[in-house]
Write a protein that holds these residues in place. Structure first.
Motif, PDB file in Angstrom:
ATOM      1  N   LYS A  38       1.002  -1.245   0.145  1.00 44.08           N
ATOM      2  CA  LYS A  38       0.177   0.059  -0.005  1.00 44.08           C
ATOM      3  C   LYS A  38       0.949   1.288  -0.161  1.00 44.08           C
ATOM      4  O   LYS A  38       0.485   2.241  -0.545  1.00 44.08           O
ATOM      5  CB  LYS A  38      -0.856  -0.104   1.444  1.00 44.08           C
ATOM      6  N   PHE A  39       2.017   1.186   0.497  1.00 45.82           N
ATOM      7  CA  PHE A  39       2.969   2.297   0.581  1.00 45.82           C
ATOM      8  C   PHE A  39       3.348   2.724  -0.898  1.00 45.82           C
ATOM      9  O   PHE A  39       3.490   3.880  -1.228  1.00 45.82           O
ATOM     10  CB  PHE A  39       4.344   1.976   1.235  1.00 45.82           C
ATOM     11  N   LEU A  40       3.096   1.948  -1.797  1.00 40.59           N
ATOM     12  CA  LEU A  40       3.768   1.863  -3.175  1.00 40.59           C
ATOM     13  C   LEU A  40       2.486   2.915  -3.813  1.00 40.59           C
ATOM     14  O   LEU A  40       2.838   3.534  -4.848  1.00 40.59           O
ATOM     15  CB  LEU A  40       3.805   0.723  -3.958  1.00 40.59           C
ATOM     16  N   ASP A  41       1.131   2.694  -3.347  1.00 35.40           N
ATOM     17  CA  ASP A  41       0.143   3.374  -3.991  1.00 35.40           C
ATOM     18  C   ASP A  41      -0.118   4.823  -3.188  1.00 35.40           C
ATOM     19  O   ASP A  41      -0.959   5.362  -3.715  1.00 35.40           O
ATOM     20  CB  ASP A  41      -1.147   2.506  -3.772  1.00 35.40           C
ATOM     21  N   ASP A  42       0.600   5.114  -2.361  1.00 32.58           N
ATOM     22  CA  ASP A  42       0.358   6.088  -1.321  1.00 32.58           C
ATOM     23  C   ASP A  42       0.726   7.578  -2.348  1.00 32.58           C
ATOM     24  O   ASP A  42       1.858   7.406  -2.796  1.00 32.58           O
ATOM     25  CB  ASP A  42       0.826   6.395  -0.084  1.00 32.58           C
ATOM     26  N   THR A  43       0.028   8.390  -2.327  1.00 33.45           N
ATOM     27  CA  THR A  43       0.160   9.836  -3.207  1.00 33.45           C
ATOM     28  C   THR A  43       0.726  10.852  -2.324  1.00 33.45           C
ATOM     29  O   THR A  43       1.045  11.814  -3.240  1.00 33.45           O
ATOM     30  CB  THR A  43      -1.174  10.189  -3.797  1.00 33.45           C
ATOM     31  N   SER A  44       1.179  10.667  -1.304  1.00 34.13           N
ATOM     32  CA  SER A  44       1.654  11.688  -0.451  1.00 34.13           C
ATOM     33  C   SER A  44       3.203  12.270  -1.019  1.00 34.13           C
ATOM     34  O   SER A  44       3.000  13.647  -1.039  1.00 34.13           O
ATOM     35  CB  SER A  44       2.015  11.298   0.968  1.00 34.13           C
ATOM     36  N   PHE A  45       3.846  11.707  -1.681  1.00 39.53           N
ATOM     37  CA  PHE A  45       5.160  12.222  -1.994  1.00 39.53           C
ATOM     38  C   PHE A  45       4.924  12.700  -3.285  1.00 39.53           C
ATOM     39  O   PHE A  45       5.429  14.124  -3.618  1.00 39.53           O
ATOM     40  CB  PHE A  45       6.204  10.948  -2.576  1.00 39.53           C
ATOM     41  N   ALA A  46       4.053  12.476  -4.305  1.00 44.68           N
ATOM     42  CA  ALA A  46       3.842  13.097  -5.454  1.00 44.68           C
ATOM     43  C   ALA A  46       3.016  14.562  -5.127  1.00 44.68           C
ATOM     44  O   ALA A  46       3.393  15.590  -5.764  1.00 44.68           O
ATOM     45  CB  ALA A  46       2.687  12.506  -6.416  1.00 44.68           C
ATOM     46  N   ARG A  47       2.190  14.373  -4.387  1.00 41.40           N
ATOM     47  CA  ARG A  47       1.358  15.579  -3.835  1.00 41.40           C
ATOM     48  C   ARG A  47       2.220  16.723  -3.151  1.00 41.40           C
ATOM     49  O   ARG A  47       2.375  17.840  -3.380  1.00 41.40           O
ATOM     50  CB  ARG A  47       0.481  15.174  -2.850  1.00 41.40           C
ATOM     51  N   LEU A  48       3.368  16.172  -2.472  1.00 43.09           N
ATOM     52  CA  LEU A  48       4.547  17.038  -1.805  1.00 43.09           C
ATOM     53  C   LEU A  48       4.971  17.621  -2.859  1.00 43.09           C
ATOM     54  O   LEU A  48       5.331  18.898  -2.904  1.00 43.09           O
ATOM     55  CB  LEU A  48       5.271  15.983  -0.905  1.00 43.09           C
ATOM     56  N   GLU A  49       5.491  16.968  -3.966  1.00 47.31           N
ATOM     57  CA  GLU A  49       6.349  17.696  -5.150  1.00 47.31           C
ATOM     58  C   GLU A  49       5.647  18.653  -5.856  1.00 47.31           C
ATOM     59  O   GLU A  49       6.313  19.560  -6.072  1.00 47.31           O
ATOM     60  CB  GLU A  49       6.595  16.459  -5.980  1.00 47.31           C
ATOM     61  N   THR A  50       4.419  18.301  -6.019  1.00 45.74           N
ATOM     62  CA  THR A  50       3.424  19.441  -6.910  1.00 45.74           C
ATOM     63  C   THR A  50       3.228  20.607  -5.725  1.00 45.74           C
ATOM     64  O   THR A  50       3.304  21.673  -6.352  1.00 45.74           O
ATOM     65  CB  THR A  50       1.989  18.679  -6.973  1.00 45.74           C
ATOM     66  N   ALA A  51       2.863  20.295  -4.544  1.00 44.71           N
ATOM     67  CA  ALA A  51       2.906  21.394  -3.604  1.00 44.71           C
ATOM     68  C   ALA A  51       3.902  22.437  -3.621  1.00 44.71           C
ATOM     69  O   ALA A  51       3.671  23.693  -3.616  1.00 44.71           O
ATOM     70  CB  ALA A  51       2.270  20.864  -2.391  1.00 44.71           C
ATOM     71  N   LEU A  52       5.239  21.831  -3.599  1.00 48.65           N
ATOM     72  CA  LEU A  52       6.408  22.565  -3.453  1.00 48.65           C
ATOM     73  C   LEU A  52       6.528  23.318  -4.846  1.00 48.65           C
ATOM     74  O   LEU A  52       7.160  24.515  -4.770  1.00 48.65           O
ATOM     75  CB  LEU A  52       7.620  21.778  -2.899  1.00 48.65           C
ATOM     76  N   ALA A  53       6.379  22.528  -5.838  1.00 48.42           N
ATOM     77  CA  ALA A  53       6.702  23.216  -7.063  1.00 48.42           C
ATOM     78  C   ALA A  53       5.659  24.634  -7.317  1.00 48.42           C
ATOM     79  O   ALA A  53       5.913  25.339  -8.011  1.00 48.42           O
ATOM     80  CB  ALA A  53       6.521  22.324  -8.113  1.00 48.42           C
ATOM     81  N   GLU A  54       4.402  24.399  -6.841  1.00 42.81           N
ATOM     82  CA  GLU A  54       3.381  25.610  -6.645  1.00 42.81           C
ATOM     83  C   GLU A  54       3.498  26.282  -5.817  1.00 42.81           C
ATOM     84  O   GLU A  54       2.648  27.315  -5.447  1.00 42.81           O
ATOM     85  CB  GLU A  54       1.933  24.774  -6.887  1.00 42.81           C
TER      86      GLU A  54
END
Length: 115
Positions: free
Chosen positions: A33-49
């Motif tokens: 389930k860790f592999l399916d977690d979207t937190s890292f991708a959301r973090l990348e996006t939020a920092l880029a924005e």
């Protein structure tokens, strides 16, 4: 479950198993389930924005997920990001992304290979 591979990827297998009363099947399922977690991708996006609130939320969630599964390096770096974002230092938090990304990908690779 290949403990050596998982530990090489930054996962404290014994710590996670202690939390799960020794249940390797449960650990394997939750690592999947860790592999399916979207937190890292959301973090990348939020920092880029430059969205510090969303970045904090994503970093905090990632820290929790990683902590519960004993993905120690990801947990520690996400925790540092939370501290920096809470202190109003989003640029410093963003500067940790290369290290966090490396640790996150190492954990993902280890889970793919070791579970």
């Amino acid at each position: 479950m290949n403990r050596e591979v998982l530990e090489a990827g930054g996962i404290d297998v014994q710590g996670a198993l202690d939390r799960m009363m020794g249940n390797e099947k449960l650990l394997a399922r939750l690592l999947g389930k860790f592999l399916d977690d979207t937190s890292f991708a959301r973090l990348e996006t939020a920092l880029a924005e430059h969205d510090a609130d969303a970045a904090f939320s994503a970093a905090h969630t990632l820290k929790g997920v990683a902590g519960n599964l004993s993905v120690t390096t990801v947990y520690e770096l996400a925790g540092r990001q939370c501290d920096l974002l809470r202190a109003g230092s989003p640029d410093e938090a963003a500067a940790l992304m290369p290290r966090l990304g490396d640790a996150y990908r190492a954990a993902q690779d280890a889970i793919h290979a070791g579970v």
